[in-house]
Write an enzyme that holds these catalytic residues in place. Structure first.
Site, PDB file in Angstrom:
ATOM      1  N   ASP A 156     -16.951   7.548 -13.808  1.00 11.40           N
ATOM      2  CA  ASP A 156     -16.902   7.477 -12.066  1.00 11.40           C
ATOM      3  C   ASP A 156     -16.292   8.478 -11.376  1.00 11.40           C
ATOM      4  OD1 ASP A 156     -17.498   5.846  -9.875  1.00 11.40           O
ATOM      5  OD2 ASP A 156     -15.880   4.403 -10.065  1.00 11.40           O
ATOM      6  N   ASN A 212     -26.960   0.305  -9.019  1.00 10.86           N
ATOM      7  CA  ASN A 212     -26.978   1.485  -8.522  1.00 10.86           C
ATOM      8  C   ASN A 212     -28.428   1.923  -7.706  1.00 10.86           C
ATOM      9  OD1 ASN A 212     -25.083   3.128 -11.054  1.00 10.86           O
ATOM     10  ND2 ASN A 212     -24.617   2.556  -9.011  1.00 10.86           N
TER      11      ASN A 212
HETATM   12  C1  IPE Z   1     -20.392   2.047 -12.097  1.00  5.88           C
HETATM   13  O1  IPE Z   1     -19.877   2.885 -10.847  1.00  5.88           O
HETATM   14  C2  IPE Z   1     -21.600   2.530 -12.666  1.00  5.88           C
HETATM   15  C3  IPE Z   1     -21.685   3.683 -13.292  1.00  5.88           C
HETATM   16  C4  IPE Z   1     -21.077   4.555 -13.594  1.00  5.88           C
HETATM   17  C5  IPE Z   1     -23.068   4.288 -13.535  1.00  5.88           C
HETATM   18  P1  IPE Z   1     -20.143   2.609  -9.585  1.00  5.88           P
HETATM   19  O2  IPE Z   1     -19.510   3.647  -8.915  1.00  5.88           O
HETATM   20  O3  IPE Z   1     -21.668   2.202  -9.407  1.00  5.88           O
HETATM   21  O4  IPE Z   1     -19.332   1.186  -9.598  1.00  5.88           O
HETATM   22  P2  IPE Z   1     -18.817   0.361  -7.999  1.00  5.88           P
HETATM   23  O5  IPE Z   1     -19.775   0.329  -6.986  1.00  5.88           O
HETATM   24  O6  IPE Z   1     -17.497   1.433  -7.730  1.00  5.88           O
HETATM   25  O7  IPE Z   1     -18.170  -0.740  -8.483  1.00  5.88           O
HETATM   26  C1  IPE Z   2     -20.537   7.969 -10.934  1.00  7.07           C
HETATM   27  O1  IPE Z   2     -20.161   8.436  -9.892  1.00  7.07           O
HETATM   28  C2  IPE Z   2     -21.907   7.957 -11.300  1.00  7.07           C
HETATM   29  C3  IPE Z   2     -22.804   7.098 -11.052  1.00  7.07           C
HETATM   30  C4  IPE Z   2     -22.328   5.964 -10.644  1.00  7.07           C
HETATM   31  C5  IPE Z   2     -24.155   7.059 -11.245  1.00  7.07           C
HETATM   32  P1  IPE Z   2     -20.124   7.918  -8.439  1.00  7.07           P
HETATM   33  O2  IPE Z   2     -21.471   8.355  -7.885  1.00  7.07           O
HETATM   34  O3  IPE Z   2     -20.044   6.378  -8.850  1.00  7.07           O
HETATM   35  O4  IPE Z   2     -19.125   8.479  -7.615  1.00  7.07           O
HETATM   36  P2  IPE Z   2     -18.126   7.978  -6.491  1.00  7.07           P
HETATM   37  O5  IPE Z   2     -17.476   6.634  -7.140  1.00  7.07           O
HETATM   38  O6  IPE Z   2     -18.780   7.710  -5.324  1.00  7.07           O
HETATM   39  O7  IPE Z   2     -17.035   8.807  -6.430  1.00  7.07           O
HETATM   40 MG    MG Z   3     -18.478   5.306  -8.182  1.00  8.71          MG
END
Ligand code: IPE
Ligand code: IPE
Ligand code: MG
Length: 240
Positions: free
Chosen positions: A18, A66
């Protein structure tokens, strides 16, 4: 003198990668630049995990939730996955990596599905680290699909409802045959599961770090494994 406890390497490490977006934003870059850097990091961490003796690494690359992100971001993430599936074979062969994708791939573009099938097929005989990539994965969706499959077998008379054990359920999940994770790592300060491996993580040790995924490296992985070594796993019982 107290006996020195043996250092334990977790057999299976799961990671919620994340913070790609926040990492990019901090640098004035588009979110997709964070994803591109994150993709590089995961390949390096796979090698580091392998060298440390970790047997299985499972990473959360794209959740069932996502899809609600902007089209351009979804497309960029899918393109990174496409590139990986198409180019990873030589490295996987060299490092004896077995790749398996978990999640509902039927919703992915046909060419990406084909690339996934190809990489899985080409690496299925490899005996080194097992690398699971969760794409269009959600634990609730995985359980829903497993329940549907078991109900179908019950309906056609090949499975008696009374014979269903916890093992039957584990075997109906996408992770069938893979031991449950020992350690879950989530980066960038969030402390939640976000629908990841909810059945399999029942007794995993949880480790959270403020580092954003694109800044995660071998030292961070070692820190997580060190923290794991300070945990006492009880499984509901008592420690001798
Ligand atoms: C979890 O991260 C999904 C992945 C790392 C692929 P998100 O960034 O989507 O999760 P939330 O929305 O903060 O819970
Ligand atoms: C994790 O990084 C990757 C995926 C969820 C695909 P994020 O895209 O969720 O990054 P933040 O949480 O917005 O910083
Ligand atoms: Mg995230």
């Amino acid at each position: 003198m107290a006996e020195q406890k043996e250092y334990r390497i977790p057999a299976h490490v799961a990671i919620i990668m994340d913070g790609n977006g926040r990492w990019a934003k901090k640098r004035g870059l588009p979110r997709t630049a964070g994803h591109a850097q994150g993709a590089k990091v995961v390949e390096q961490i796979l090698e580091d995990a392998d060298h440390m003796g970790i047997r299985y690494l499972t990473v959360y690359a794209f959740s069932t939730e996502n899809w609600s992100r902007p089209q351009t971001e979804v497309k960029a993430l899918m393109n990174l996955l496409r590139t990986y599936m198409r180019t990873a074979l030589p490295k996987c062969t060299k490092n004896n990596v077995r790749v398996r994708v978990i999640g509902d791939r039927s919703k992915l573009d046909d060419d990406l599905q084909k690339a996934i099938d190809g990489l899985e097929e080409a690496t299925k005989g490899n005996t080194g680290i097992g690398f699971q990539i969760a794409i269009n994965y959600g634990a609730r969706d995985e359980m829903r699909r497993a329940v549907t499959a078991l109900a179908r077998r019950a309906a056609d008379g090949t499975l008696s409802p009374e014979s269903i054990t916890e093992q039957t359920i584990s075997d109906a999940l996408d992770t069938a045959g893979i031991p449950d994770p020992d350690l879950l790592i989530r980066t960038c300060g969030e402390e939640r599961l976000s629908n990841f491996l909810m059945w399999q993580l029942s007794y995993a040790e949880l480790y959270f770090t403020d580092k954003a995924w694109p800044d995660f490296d071998r030292d961070e992985l070692v820190k997580a494994v060190d923290a794991y070594n300070h945990r006492e796993r009880r499984y509901g019982g008592l420690i001798q």
